[in-house]
Design a protein around this motif. Structure first.
Motif, PDB file in Angstrom:
ATOM      1  N   ALA A 139      45.946  40.657  44.848  1.00  8.01           N
ATOM      2  CA  ALA A 139      44.607  40.152  45.184  1.00  8.01           C
ATOM      3  C   ALA A 139      43.768  39.944  43.916  1.00  8.01           C
ATOM      4  O   ALA A 139      43.090  38.926  43.772  1.00  8.01           O
ATOM      5  CB  ALA A 139      43.901  41.111  46.145  1.00  8.01           C
ATOM      6  N   GLN A 140      43.832  40.898  43.001  1.00  3.87           N
ATOM      7  CA  GLN A 140      43.004  40.819  41.793  1.00  3.87           C
ATOM      8  C   GLN A 140      43.395  39.644  40.906  1.00  3.87           C
ATOM      9  O   GLN A 140      42.529  38.963  40.365  1.00  3.87           O
ATOM     10  CB  GLN A 140      43.088  42.125  40.998  1.00  3.87           C
ATOM     11  CG  GLN A 140      42.339  43.271  41.631  1.00  3.87           C
ATOM     12  CD  GLN A 140      42.980  43.769  42.911  1.00  3.87           C
ATOM     13  OE1 GLN A 140      44.200  43.837  43.032  1.00  3.87           O
ATOM     14  NE2 GLN A 140      42.158  44.094  43.897  1.00  3.87           N
ATOM     15  N   LEU A 144      40.350  37.828  43.735  1.00  2.00           N
ATOM     16  CA  LEU A 144      39.705  38.493  44.870  1.00  2.00           C
ATOM     17  C   LEU A 144      39.284  39.890  44.440  1.00  2.00           C
ATOM     18  O   LEU A 144      40.104  40.771  44.268  1.00  2.00           O
ATOM     19  CB  LEU A 144      40.648  38.554  46.076  1.00  2.00           C
ATOM     20  CG  LEU A 144      41.253  37.229  46.520  1.00  2.00           C
ATOM     21  CD1 LEU A 144      42.149  37.429  47.730  1.00  2.00           C
ATOM     22  CD2 LEU A 144      40.183  36.205  46.826  1.00  2.00           C
ATOM     23  N   ARG A 153      41.253  40.406  51.110  1.00  2.00           N
ATOM     24  CA  ARG A 153      42.016  41.158  50.105  1.00  2.00           C
ATOM     25  C   ARG A 153      43.249  41.802  50.738  1.00  2.00           C
ATOM     26  O   ARG A 153      44.305  41.885  50.122  1.00  2.00           O
ATOM     27  CB  ARG A 153      41.142  42.223  49.448  1.00  2.00           C
ATOM     28  CG  ARG A 153      40.155  41.643  48.448  1.00  2.00           C
ATOM     29  CD  ARG A 153      39.361  42.717  47.760  1.00  2.00           C
ATOM     30  NE  ARG A 153      38.278  43.146  48.629  1.00  2.00           N
ATOM     31  CZ  ARG A 153      37.750  44.358  48.640  1.00  2.00           C
ATOM     32  NH1 ARG A 153      38.201  45.286  47.828  1.00  2.00           N
ATOM     33  NH2 ARG A 153      36.765  44.657  49.453  1.00  2.00           N
TER      34      ARG A 153
END
Length: 174
Positions: A139-140, A144, A153
Motif C-alpha cells: 500500500a505504501q 496509500l 489500504r
C-alpha cells in the motif's frame, strides 16, 4: 527473517551518522524526546512498542487522546514535515525489525485502539495480522498512506498477503 536481519544491520551501520544528525535536529528544534514510542499491534494481534523519530510537538495527544494524523496536521513540527516527506521518521523501526517484532515489508501496524475500531467495522480486517507488520508495504509504495481510507489500504494489504514472495518483497524494497 534472514533478509530482515542482514538488511537492517547494514542500514544501521550505513545510516548511523545520519540518524545522529536527525536526532540532533529534533532535539534542537523542539522540546521533548527525540524518539517516539507507541504501542502497535502486529503478528497474531500481539502488542509491541514501535519506535519512530518524533515528528509532532511533544505530548501531541494530551488534549485529544488517540487520533489519526493528517498530512496538514498542525501538530507536526517543521523538522517533522521533512522527516515524514522522506519517511525518515520510520528509520528507528529497524530496531523493531532486528528484535523480530516487525519485518522490513508487510502491512503497516496500527494502534490497538484503531484495530478495535476497524475489526468491528470491517469484515476480515484481522486477517492482516496473520503476517508480520512491516516498515513499508504494498500500500505504501503505491502512495496509500494514513490519509487514504483504511478499506482501500486493506485491499493492498490483502493483495500482498495473498501474493507474497521474496521477489515481491524485493520489488517493494526497491
Amino acid at each position: 527473517r534472514l533478509m530482515d536481519i542482514v538488511v537492517s544491520s547494514i542500514l544501521l551501520l550505513l545510516f548511523s551518522p545520519f540518524l545522529l544528525v536527525i536526532a540532533l535536529l529534533i532535539k534542537l528544534t523542539s522540546k521533548g524526546p527525540v524518539l517516539y514510542h507507541q504501542e502497535r499491534m502486529g503478528l497474531d494481534g500481539k502488542k509491541f512498542v514501535m519506535h519512530k523519530f518524533r515528528t509532532m510537538v511533544y505530548d501531541a495527544e494530551s488534549q485529544t487522546g488517540p487520533v489519526m494524523c493528517s498530512p496538514d496536521d498542525p501538530r507536526i513540527t517543521k523538522i517533522g514535515k521533512f522527516l515524514r516527506k522522506f519517511s525518515l521518521d520510520e528509520v528507528p523501526q529497524v530496531f523493531n525489525v532486528l528484535k523480530g517484532e516487525m519485518s522490513l515489508v508487510g502491512p503497516r501496524p496500527e494502534r490497538p485502539v484503531f484495530v478495535k475500531e476497524f475489526r468491528e467495522k470491517i469484515p476480515k480486517y484481522m486477517l492482516r495480522h496473520k503476517v508480520k507488520s512491516g516498515i513499508t508495504g504494498w500500500a505504501q509504495v503505491h502512495g496509500l498512506r494514513q490519509d487514504t481510507p483504511i478499506d482501500k489500504r486493506l485491499e493492498y494489504d490483502f493483495y500482498y498477503i495473498q501474493n507474497w514472495s521474496l521477489s515481491l518483497d524485493l520489488k517493494i524494497i526497491w
